[in-house]
Design a protein around this motif. Structure first.
Motif, PDB file in Angstrom:
ATOM      1  N   ALA A 240      31.069  34.347  41.025  1.00  0.00           N
ATOM      2  CA  ALA A 240      31.793  33.405  41.827  1.00  0.00           C
ATOM      3  C   ALA A 240      33.449  33.378  41.637  1.00  0.00           C
ATOM      4  O   ALA A 240      34.113  32.784  42.215  1.00  0.00           O
ATOM      5  CB  ALA A 240      31.138  32.068  42.136  1.00  0.00           C
ATOM      6  N   THR A 241      33.507  33.540  40.269  1.00  0.00           N
ATOM      7  CA  THR A 241      34.824  33.453  39.657  1.00  0.00           C
ATOM      8  C   THR A 241      35.575  34.720  39.324  1.00  0.00           C
ATOM      9  O   THR A 241      36.576  34.531  38.848  1.00  0.00           O
ATOM     10  CB  THR A 241      34.740  32.539  38.252  1.00  0.00           C
ATOM     11  OG1 THR A 241      34.096  33.221  37.527  1.00  0.00           O
ATOM     12  CG2 THR A 241      34.145  31.041  38.841  1.00  0.00           C
ATOM     13  N   ALA A 242      35.080  35.626  39.577  1.00  0.00           N
ATOM     14  CA  ALA A 242      35.566  37.135  39.473  1.00  0.00           C
ATOM     15  C   ALA A 242      36.737  37.273  40.163  1.00  0.00           C
ATOM     16  O   ALA A 242      36.838  37.042  41.289  1.00  0.00           O
ATOM     17  CB  ALA A 242      34.510  38.352  39.701  1.00  0.00           C
ATOM     18  N   ASP A 243      37.560  37.979  39.727  1.00  0.00           N
ATOM     19  CA  ASP A 243      39.091  37.861  40.180  1.00  0.00           C
ATOM     20  C   ASP A 243      39.265  39.320  40.778  1.00  0.00           C
ATOM     21  O   ASP A 243      40.264  39.591  41.719  1.00  0.00           O
ATOM     22  CB  ASP A 243      40.024  38.135  38.835  1.00  0.00           C
ATOM     23  CG  ASP A 243      40.408  36.787  38.360  1.00  0.00           C
ATOM     24  OD1 ASP A 243      40.133  35.654  39.024  1.00  0.00           O
ATOM     25  OD2 ASP A 243      40.582  36.607  37.194  1.00  0.00           O
ATOM     26  N   THR A 244      38.339  40.399  40.402  1.00  0.00           N
ATOM     27  CA  THR A 244      38.460  41.801  41.142  1.00  0.00           C
ATOM     28  C   THR A 244      36.907  42.222  41.675  1.00  0.00           C
ATOM     29  O   THR A 244      35.704  41.448  41.017  1.00  0.00           O
ATOM     30  CB  THR A 244      38.809  42.884  40.411  1.00  0.00           C
ATOM     31  OG1 THR A 244      38.040  42.946  39.308  1.00  0.00           O
ATOM     32  CG2 THR A 244      40.125  42.457  39.771  1.00  0.00           C
ATOM     33  N   ARG A 245      36.858  43.077  42.734  1.00  0.00           N
ATOM     34  CA  ARG A 245      35.590  43.448  42.998  1.00  0.00           C
ATOM     35  C   ARG A 245      34.880  44.064  41.832  1.00  0.00           C
ATOM     36  O   ARG A 245      33.516  44.113  41.637  1.00  0.00           O
ATOM     37  CB  ARG A 245      35.738  44.690  43.926  1.00  0.00           C
ATOM     38  CG  ARG A 245      35.196  44.076  45.292  1.00  0.00           C
ATOM     39  CD  ARG A 245      35.152  45.238  46.614  1.00  0.00           C
ATOM     40  NE  ARG A 245      35.945  46.354  46.698  1.00  0.00           N
ATOM     41  CZ  ARG A 245      35.625  47.629  46.760  1.00  0.00           C
ATOM     42  NH1 ARG A 245      34.196  47.475  47.143  1.00  0.00           N
ATOM     43  NH2 ARG A 245      36.192  48.492  46.861  1.00  0.00           N
ATOM     44  N   ALA A 246      35.574  45.027  40.906  1.00  0.00           N
ATOM     45  CA  ALA A 246      35.104  45.561  39.826  1.00  0.00           C
ATOM     46  C   ALA A 246      34.367  44.373  38.791  1.00  0.00           C
ATOM     47  O   ALA A 246      33.018  44.744  38.492  1.00  0.00           O
ATOM     48  CB  ALA A 246      35.700  46.218  39.085  1.00  0.00           C
ATOM     49  N   GLU A 247      34.985  43.558  38.721  1.00  0.00           N
ATOM     50  CA  GLU A 247      34.533  42.117  37.842  1.00  0.00           C
ATOM     51  C   GLU A 247      33.285  41.623  38.381  1.00  0.00           C
ATOM     52  O   GLU A 247      32.320  41.382  38.007  1.00  0.00           O
ATOM     53  CB  GLU A 247      35.557  41.231  37.555  1.00  0.00           C
ATOM     54  CG  GLU A 247      35.027  40.118  36.643  1.00  0.00           C
ATOM     55  CD  GLU A 247      36.144  39.236  36.335  1.00  0.00           C
ATOM     56  OE1 GLU A 247      35.763  38.149  35.472  1.00  0.00           O
ATOM     57  OE2 GLU A 247      37.152  39.424  36.846  1.00  0.00           O
ATOM     58  N   THR A 248      33.266  41.530  39.823  1.00  0.00           N
ATOM     59  CA  THR A 248      32.427  41.135  40.692  1.00  0.00           C
ATOM     60  C   THR A 248      31.054  41.936  40.316  1.00  0.00           C
ATOM     61  O   THR A 248      29.962  41.283  40.234  1.00  0.00           O
ATOM     62  CB  THR A 248      32.556  40.833  41.905  1.00  0.00           C
ATOM     63  OG1 THR A 248      33.600  39.896  42.226  1.00  0.00           O
ATOM     64  CG2 THR A 248      31.250  40.165  42.818  1.00  0.00           C
TER      65      THR A 248
END
Length: 270
Positions: free
Chosen positions: A27-35
């Motif tokens: 929910a707090t990821a900044d990018t799709r890759a981080e998600t």
């Protein structure tokens, strides 16, 4: 799902070599890759990185090139049994190895003639440049990561993935996201990296979009995800769109559920 037990402490970067604990919250990821990596944090347990002997790690990674862990692990074990005796420097031992005997020892790894030559040359290089495997280990763990990487890439038979695995598993360096065939396939299939991207471009995208403390975990967890869900020829989404935990994040580049066809993402551009 993975059968690995949950550890007491979740550390992505590893406490050795300057790693740090990582929080995995999609929910707090900044990018799709981080998600994606954060969701993997909810699927697979977070392993610690760093602390392995650098030369042994280099040898293990060379053996794993173009072959499976199932085939390369017995070769590694046989090599260690024969050449890593107590009190003997492994780099020195391999530098002095008889090539046909070494090739026979690692035959289960595939490409054993080529790999035996690479291992002997690598042992000679470590002996000449550093003096011993122990001194090479100090170099990997203490020198600037970019210098270590460039130095490793100058060695014949050592490519980007091998260099990055040594930095990650021996040096415990944050911000290193090695790209193997699973990682290369998955992030292009998802549309996070361009479909025509080579391994180096995929690495650059991931190391830019995934926080440094999560890169090591991202590498190992993506491999696990590729084995369990997003396989090369039969990804889970072909059987059931809801079977893949990344379905809503994936562009399915090269995957055509209507026809059960799966191609390399680069082929979608032809």
């Amino acid at each position: 799902m993975s059968d690995d037990p949950e550890p007491a402490v979740n550390i992505s970067g590893g406490t050795e070599g300057g790693g740090a604990a990582a929080e995995f919250d999609p929910a707090t990821a900044d990018t799709r890759a981080e998600t994606v990596v954060d969701r993997l944090g909810n699927l697979f347990w977070e392993k610690t990185y760093g602390g392995r002997d650098a030369f042994t790690c280099l040898v293990r990674t060379i053996l794993s090139q173009n072959t499976s862990d199932t085939a390369s692990q017995p070769a590694h074990d046989a090599l260690i049994d024969r050449y890593d005796a107590d009190g003997v420097d492994l780099a020195e031992s391999l530098a002095n190895a008889e090539r046909s005997q070494l090739a026979e020892t690692i035959s289960s790894a595939g490409l054993y003639n080529q790999k035996s030559e690479t291992l002997i040359q690598t042992g000679e290089w470590v002996r000449e440049e550093f003096g011993s495997a122990a001194a090479f280990d100090d170099f990997v763990k203490d020198e600037e990561p970019a210098i270590v990487r460039d130095t490793l890439l100058s060695v014949r038979g050592v490519g980007p993935k091998t260099a990055d695995c040594v930095l990650l598993f021996a040096g415990g360096r944050g911000g290193v996201f090695p790209v193997d065939t699973h990682v290369h396939r998955i992030y292009r299939r998802m549309g996070i990296a361009p479909p025509e991207a080579d391994h180096e471009v995929v690495r650059e995208v991931l190391e830019q979009d995934v926080p440094a403390a999560k890169c090591g975990f991202g590498h190992t967890a993506t491999i696990q995800f590729g084995r369990e869900y997003c396989t090369a020829r039969n990804p889970a989404c072909l059987e059931d769109p809801d079977a893949c935990p990344m379905a809503d994040l994936c562009e399915q580049v090269g995957v055509y559920p209507a026809t059960d066809e799966v191609v390399d993402p680069a082929e979608t551009l032809e």
